[in-house]
Every structure is written in C-alpha cells, then in structure tokens.
Design an enzyme around this catalytic site. Structure first.
Site, PDB file in Angstrom:
ATOM      1  N   CYS A 253     -25.221   1.605 -14.881  1.00  0.00           N
ATOM      2  CA  CYS A 253     -24.328   2.756 -14.803  1.00  0.00           C
ATOM      3  C   CYS A 253     -25.022   4.052 -15.212  1.00  0.00           C
ATOM      4  O   CYS A 253     -25.481   4.207 -16.346  1.00  0.00           O
ATOM      5  CB  CYS A 253     -23.095   2.531 -15.689  1.00  0.00           C
ATOM      6  SG  CYS A 253     -21.932   3.909 -15.617  1.00  0.00           S
TER       7      CYS A 253
ATOM      8  N   CYS B  67     -17.880  -4.459 -18.665  1.00  0.00           N
ATOM      9  CA  CYS B  67     -18.256  -4.089 -17.294  1.00  0.00           C
ATOM     10  C   CYS B  67     -19.464  -4.879 -16.800  1.00  0.00           C
ATOM     11  O   CYS B  67     -20.508  -4.908 -17.457  1.00  0.00           O
ATOM     12  CB  CYS B  67     -18.559  -2.596 -17.219  1.00  0.00           C
ATOM     13  SG  CYS B  67     -19.006  -2.055 -15.547  1.00  0.00           S
TER      14      CYS B  67
ATOM     15  N   GLU C   7       0.813  -1.212   0.000  1.00  0.00           N
ATOM     16  CA  GLU C   7       0.000   0.000   0.000  1.00  0.00           C
ATOM     17  C   GLU C   7       0.850   1.266   0.000  1.00  0.00           C
ATOM     18  O   GLU C   7       0.533   2.243  -0.673  1.00  0.00           O
ATOM     19  CB  GLU C   7      -0.958   0.003   1.193  1.00  0.00           C
ATOM     20  CG  GLU C   7      -2.075  -1.034   1.102  1.00  0.00           C
ATOM     21  CD  GLU C   7      -2.951  -0.846  -0.125  1.00  0.00           C
ATOM     22  OE1 GLU C   7      -2.983   0.255  -0.679  1.00  0.00           O
ATOM     23  OE2 GLU C   7      -3.607  -1.825  -0.530  1.00  0.00           O
TER      24      GLU C   7
ATOM     25  N   CYS D 159     -16.702  -0.363 -21.087  1.00  0.00           N
ATOM     26  CA  CYS D 159     -18.095  -0.629 -20.718  1.00  0.00           C
ATOM     27  C   CYS D 159     -18.586  -1.978 -21.239  1.00  0.00           C
ATOM     28  O   CYS D 159     -19.437  -2.616 -20.621  1.00  0.00           O
ATOM     29  CB  CYS D 159     -18.989   0.499 -21.229  1.00  0.00           C
ATOM     30  SG  CYS D 159     -18.548   2.134 -20.585  1.00  0.00           S
TER      31      CYS D 159
ATOM     32  N   CYS E 247     -13.122   0.144 -15.563  1.00  0.00           N
ATOM     33  CA  CYS E 247     -13.625   1.523 -15.523  1.00  0.00           C
ATOM     34  C   CYS E 247     -12.440   2.479 -15.359  1.00  0.00           C
ATOM     35  O   CYS E 247     -12.355   3.234 -14.390  1.00  0.00           O
ATOM     36  CB  CYS E 247     -14.613   1.671 -14.372  1.00  0.00           C
ATOM     37  SG  CYS E 247     -15.628   3.167 -14.443  1.00  0.00           S
TER      38      CYS E 247
ATOM     39  N   TYR F 171      -6.911   6.496   3.610  1.00  0.00           N
ATOM     40  CA  TYR F 171      -7.070   5.405   2.649  1.00  0.00           C
ATOM     41  C   TYR F 171      -6.264   4.172   3.057  1.00  0.00           C
ATOM     42  O   TYR F 171      -6.784   3.043   3.097  1.00  0.00           O
ATOM     43  CB  TYR F 171      -6.639   5.827   1.228  1.00  0.00           C
ATOM     44  CG  TYR F 171      -6.356   4.594   0.415  1.00  0.00           C
ATOM     45  CD1 TYR F 171      -7.390   3.824  -0.081  1.00  0.00           C
ATOM     46  CD2 TYR F 171      -5.041   4.140   0.231  1.00  0.00           C
ATOM     47  CE1 TYR F 171      -7.157   2.637  -0.752  1.00  0.00           C
ATOM     48  CE2 TYR F 171      -4.791   2.963  -0.436  1.00  0.00           C
ATOM     49  CZ  TYR F 171      -5.845   2.208  -0.920  1.00  0.00           C
ATOM     50  OH  TYR F 171      -5.613   1.032  -1.552  1.00  0.00           O
TER      51      TYR F 171
ATOM     52  N   ASP G   9     -10.240   5.018  -2.681  1.00  0.00           N
ATOM     53  CA  ASP G   9      -9.057   5.422  -3.439  1.00  0.00           C
ATOM     54  C   ASP G   9      -9.500   6.005  -4.774  1.00  0.00           C
ATOM     55  O   ASP G   9     -10.694   6.143  -5.038  1.00  0.00           O
ATOM     56  CB  ASP G   9      -8.128   4.228  -3.674  1.00  0.00           C
ATOM     57  CG  ASP G   9      -8.631   3.368  -4.806  1.00  0.00           C
ATOM     58  OD1 ASP G   9      -9.861   3.173  -4.880  1.00  0.00           O
ATOM     59  OD2 ASP G   9      -7.839   2.903  -5.630  1.00  0.00           O
TER      60      ASP G   9
END
Length: 294
Positions: free
Chosen positions: A207, A201, A35, A198, A191, A118, A136
């Site tokens: 959406c 997705c 991270e 798309c 995305c 975060y 995030d």
DNA sequence: AATTCGTGGTA
DNA sequence: TTACCAAGAAT
C-alpha cells in the site's frame, strides 16, 4: 496472478459476506434490485427491504404489473425514493424491450432507468460474469490508497482513475468479475473511510498510502450535505405522510408536518413534477385536493 | 460540471 | 452534538 491480485482474491474467498444477491442461485433481477437499493445506502438497511422486495416481486414482470406507487411504498425509508420509481420503470422496460429478462450487456443495462455507468458495470459483472471496470466509492478509495498513495479519491471520477482500474483488471472475465467484487468488499470491510484496518489488510505491504505514513487528505474540500431546513428534509416529511397512509391525504396533513408554506409548496410541486406524488381532483373532497402515491 | 436528491448510523 | 458517510444517477 500478481502480488496484488493473489492476496486480494484469497482474502475475498475467506472473508466475503454472505449477501442474498451474491449467492449462486440469486437471479440477475436480485442483483439489479440490490444495486439500485445500494446506491448511497448502506447494506444493513438494504437487506430487509431487498428480501421483502424479491419475495413480493420475484421477477421484473411482477413489479411491472404494479402501479409505481406500490414500489414507492415498498421502498419504505431507504431514501431517495426516485430510485423506487426508476426501478419500477426499469422493470417495465425489461418486460417490454427484453422479454422479461434482465439484459446481460453493458449498453442495454445502461439504457435502463436508474442505471448509470457503475450499476451497468456491476450488474454485467456480478450477475453475468462479464469483464468491466466497476468503479464505486469503495474501489475508488482502495485504489487511491493502494496505488496512488492518497487517503481519498477526487470528488468525481477521473479518466486517470478509470485507466488505473482498467489496467488492474484481470484478462479472464470470470476472474475480473471476482476481482471487482473483491476490491469492493475490501473497501467496505477493511479499507474503510473512517478507520482503515491496515492490520487486517491482505495487501497492506503493497500500500502506497501506508508506506507514505498515512498522509491526510489534501484535496479540494467536499461540501457537507446540509440537511436541517432543506427542501430534501421537507420532501422527506411530505413523502413519509403519504407513504404511511393507506388513504389519500388531504392538504392539512401535509401542512402539519411543514408549516412554512413557501418551501412546502415548492417541495410539493417538485414531488408532483418528479411523479412521486399525484394530486387528486378537489371535487372529490370537501377538504380540498388529496395527495397520493402514483 | 456542479447540484440535487433521503435516511439513519457512527465517531 | 455535529459532521461525515453509505455499491450513484440525472440534469
């Protein structure tokens, strides 16, 4: 499970990348290291550094036993080398305050150097299965499009975003943790900022942005990250010289990579103030002061 | 709250 | 080629 959660979780089960810090056997330390490295840095560049890091320092105490400069050198060219310093300081704090074990609660994580809202949520969620809003850049973009119907989120996190994300978080902690990483992965792989896929997705039919016909971003303009001629470029050049040299570096080698004295001196002073470099006494060198990692 | 802080890949 | 972007934090 809702019409959003079910397809998103199913998609993640099928398409999640096999990343080292995500494997069942990977430690909380591995997650924390990942991270810190991933803050503003793409996965592809983190992978080899993370692997070498965990090989050399399998637990926090091993890193804590080193000088900070060892961390800065091992950080290599990941960028923002202050993160290496903070990760070292976090390892020291974990050794001294947490018995060498990465803490499992959000507040204790947040108190570690280099760990903000975060990262604390991410480690608590991904390493310990806790239920937290993990917000995030990927999650923010997915929710902006999927729910709010806009191409990109605001420049900084808003309260509304946090409430929106919190409202979508499943009640069960384990499911919430998987949901968090699934939405993040969806943003990273499908995305995306430049060219959203798309067609691939799993929640495209839900959406809001797609339903509205993909309207272009209509918020305040984000300032471009200037680079050429900036102090950041100068600092990067100076750090590269010292990082890539085993021995301490005389001043003339720094002058060689940035001739303009005023800016170079300012950048050098900043690096010394940040603790990324130290100046060794000039009495030891006929060439004047030497510069080295801390 | 707005700035600062690296580096390299990609459209 | 330039501009944008990448699992943010600290001040």
């Amino acid at each position: 499970m809702s019409v959003l959660h079910e397809p998103a979780l199913a998609w993640y089960a099928d398409h999640a990348r096999d990343l080292p810090w995500r494997r069942p056997e990977s430690s909380a330390w591995s997650v924390l290291v990942s991270e810190l490295m991933l803050q503003q840095t793409p996965v592809a560049r983190v992978l080899p550094v993370h692997e070498a890091w965990l090989e050399r320092w399998p637990e926090p105490a091993a890193l804590a036993a080193e000088q900070p400069g060892a961390a800065v050198r091992a950080w290599g060219r990941l960028g923002y080398p202050r993160r290496a310093l903070r990760l070292h300081a976090a390892a020291v704090a974990i050794r001294d305050r947490h018995g060498g074990q990465v803490p499992d609660d959000h507040a204790a994580l947040l108190a570690l150097p280099g760990v903000g809202e975060y990262t604390a949520a991410a480690v608590a969620s991904f390493a310990f299965g806790r239920r937290h809003v993990v917000l995030d850049t990927n999650v923010r973009r997915v929710l902006a499009r999927l729910v709010s119907g806009v191409e990109l989120p605001a420049p900084s996190v808003t309260r509304a975003e946090r409430e929106l994300a919190g409202g979508l978080l499943p009640d069960d902690p384990g499911t919430a943790a998987t949901w968090a990483v699934a939405v993040m992965e969806l943003g990273a792989l499908v995305c995306t900022a430049r060219s959203p896929g798309c067609a691939r997705c799993p929640v495209a039919d839900r959406c809001a942005w797609r339903a509205a016909g993909h309207p272009a971003y209509d918020g305040p303009p984000r300032r471009a990250q200037a680079w050429a001629g900036t102090d950041r470029q100068c600092r990067g050049r100076l750090m590269a010289v010292v990082r890539d040299s085993e021995a301490a570096v005389p001043e003339h080698r720094l002058e060689a990579v940035w001739p303009e004295a005023t800016q170079r001196d300012r950048a050098l002073a900043g690096l010394l103030a940040d603790g990324l470099l130290v100046r060794l006494p000039a009495s030891d060198s006929p060439q004047g002061p030497l510069y080295a990692l801390p």
